[in-house]
Design a protein around this motif. Sequence first.
Motif, PDB file in Angstrom:
ATOM      1  N   ALA A 152     -10.138  -1.399   2.149  1.00 26.06           N
ATOM      2  CA  ALA A 152     -10.484  -1.002   0.827  1.00 26.06           C
ATOM      3  C   ALA A 152     -10.782   0.893   0.779  1.00 26.06           C
ATOM      4  O   ALA A 152     -10.732   0.916  -0.831  1.00 26.06           O
ATOM      5  CB  ALA A 152     -12.400  -1.106   1.130  1.00 26.06           C
ATOM      6  N   PHE A 153     -10.288   1.653   1.819  1.00 23.83           N
ATOM      7  CA  PHE A 153     -10.082   2.765   1.625  1.00 23.83           C
ATOM      8  C   PHE A 153      -8.626   2.455   0.925  1.00 23.83           C
ATOM      9  O   PHE A 153      -8.019   3.622  -0.290  1.00 23.83           O
ATOM     10  CB  PHE A 153      -9.777   3.402   2.570  1.00 23.83           C
ATOM     11  N   GLU A 166     -12.761  -1.689   6.330  1.00 24.03           N
ATOM     12  CA  GLU A 166     -13.206  -0.674   5.714  1.00 24.03           C
ATOM     13  C   GLU A 166     -11.252  -0.148   5.215  1.00 24.03           C
ATOM     14  O   GLU A 166     -11.089   0.680   4.182  1.00 24.03           O
ATOM     15  CB  GLU A 166     -13.636   0.211   6.348  1.00 24.03           C
ATOM     16  N   GLN A 188      -7.227   0.242  -1.347  1.00 25.99           N
ATOM     17  CA  GLN A 188      -7.725   0.053  -2.615  1.00 25.99           C
ATOM     18  C   GLN A 188      -7.771   0.998  -3.674  1.00 25.99           C
ATOM     19  O   GLN A 188      -7.047   1.259  -4.274  1.00 25.99           O
ATOM     20  CB  GLN A 188      -7.955  -1.246  -1.954  1.00 25.99           C
ATOM     21  N   GLN A 189      -8.506   1.671  -3.100  1.00 31.08           N
ATOM     22  CA  GLN A 189      -9.133   2.209  -3.248  1.00 31.08           C
ATOM     23  C   GLN A 189      -8.322   4.184  -3.774  1.00 31.08           C
ATOM     24  O   GLN A 189      -8.198   4.998  -4.653  1.00 31.08           O
ATOM     25  CB  GLN A 189     -10.720   3.472  -2.725  1.00 31.08           C
ATOM     26  N   TYR A 245       1.081  -1.715  -0.110  1.00 32.94           N
ATOM     27  CA  TYR A 245       0.427  -0.148   0.052  1.00 32.94           C
ATOM     28  C   TYR A 245       0.785   1.101  -0.125  1.00 32.94           C
ATOM     29  O   TYR A 245       0.596   2.386   0.200  1.00 32.94           O
ATOM     30  CB  TYR A 245      -0.391   0.035   0.763  1.00 32.94           C
ATOM     31  N   ARG A 291      -6.167   3.901  -7.279  1.00 33.49           N
ATOM     32  CA  ARG A 291      -6.931   3.549  -8.201  1.00 33.49           C
ATOM     33  C   ARG A 291      -6.615   4.733  -9.605  1.00 33.49           C
ATOM     34  O   ARG A 291      -6.238   5.669  -8.325  1.00 33.49           O
ATOM     35  CB  ARG A 291      -8.567   3.330  -8.535  1.00 33.49           C
ATOM     36  N   ALA A 320      -0.509   4.408  -2.176  1.00 30.22           N
ATOM     37  CA  ALA A 320      -1.595   4.773  -0.880  1.00 30.22           C
ATOM     38  C   ALA A 320      -1.258   5.924  -0.210  1.00 30.22           C
ATOM     39  O   ALA A 320      -1.801   6.671  -0.121  1.00 30.22           O
ATOM     40  CB  ALA A 320      -2.924   3.485  -0.393  1.00 30.22           C
TER      41      ALA A 320
END
Length: 360
Positions: A353-354, A350, A356-357, A318, A360, A321
Amino acid sequence: MGFFSLVRSNLGSLDLFFRVLVPLALLGLLSGCSTLSYYGQLADGQWQLLRGRQPVTAVIADPATDARLRARLERSQAARDFASQQLHLPDNRSYRLYVDIHRPSVVWNVFATAEFSLNPQTHCFPIAGCVAYRGYYSQGAARGAAALQRQQGMDVYVGGVEAYSTLGWFDDPIISSMMTWGDERLATLIFHELAHQNFYVKNDTEFNESYATFVEQEGTRQWRAARGLAPADVDLNRQLDQFTQLVLETRERLQQLYAQPLTRDAMRSAKAAEFAHMRQQYEALKVSQWGGKGRFDAWVYSPLNNAKLLPFGLYDQYVPAFAQVFKQVNGDWPAFYTEVRRLGGLPADERKAFLQQLMR
């Protein structure tokens, strides 16, 4: 390492050792987490490390100190000051102490998986949570534990570790095993481990290591810029990224293989073929991308198994991110750490998921 983060120490007195470390070792035995001998060697190993520490300033001032060691320690303290003053990392005694352990590694980690699985054998400890290895202060003890695992049909990997973090529960020293590193690698270790002291989420290795790796990378970039140095060698970083991707792709193929309804002999043969394929891909990468030079030959051409693949991907999954989070706060370190703590407080699903978002 698990147990290393159990007890906060002031200066590591004998009273602390017998009142806290030993009872916790016994507690580990009673809870079924491990054997008394395992916890005992952890307590003894940590105690030996604590009692051998000296202030770096004292080592530098000692006329008997080797000139090369003195120079290395002086440069390390410049990086340590930068970590707190510019990167806003904890300002404490960690990495302002030095200990000579008279061995190449401070601990040896033992990783184990089933023969046809990439799920690690995990070990859970108070405070630090669950980790995918067991640590031993003796190489012989690590090899002995690994041999027992192999007798049970497990894939096992033993790796020496030159440094580790106690997450701020002790004042972590610069260790003599780190003195074979270059100055920059030592600085990056300081940045990385102080990031762990700054914030740590129990039972989320990917989050913790990706966050600390981002702090390490961005901190190193700023450290180089502050000294008027050019950016780090992009080619070396690219090679590491490409090699890591190669290993992760192999791991993914093995994961798919192990889900197939094959006989053990067929599975074993297909597994060997996957590792042979990885070596072939590595050779092709060396020729096409790296000018025939291989930084990872020793790792690739020593015996391969599932356990050896486990550490890959944990440290940088990550990182992009966290780079995005840093950009969103305009490179403000205190604001970045505030956001990291907010993310760390989210439920695990959660939080994942955050992150990973953000990539993108």
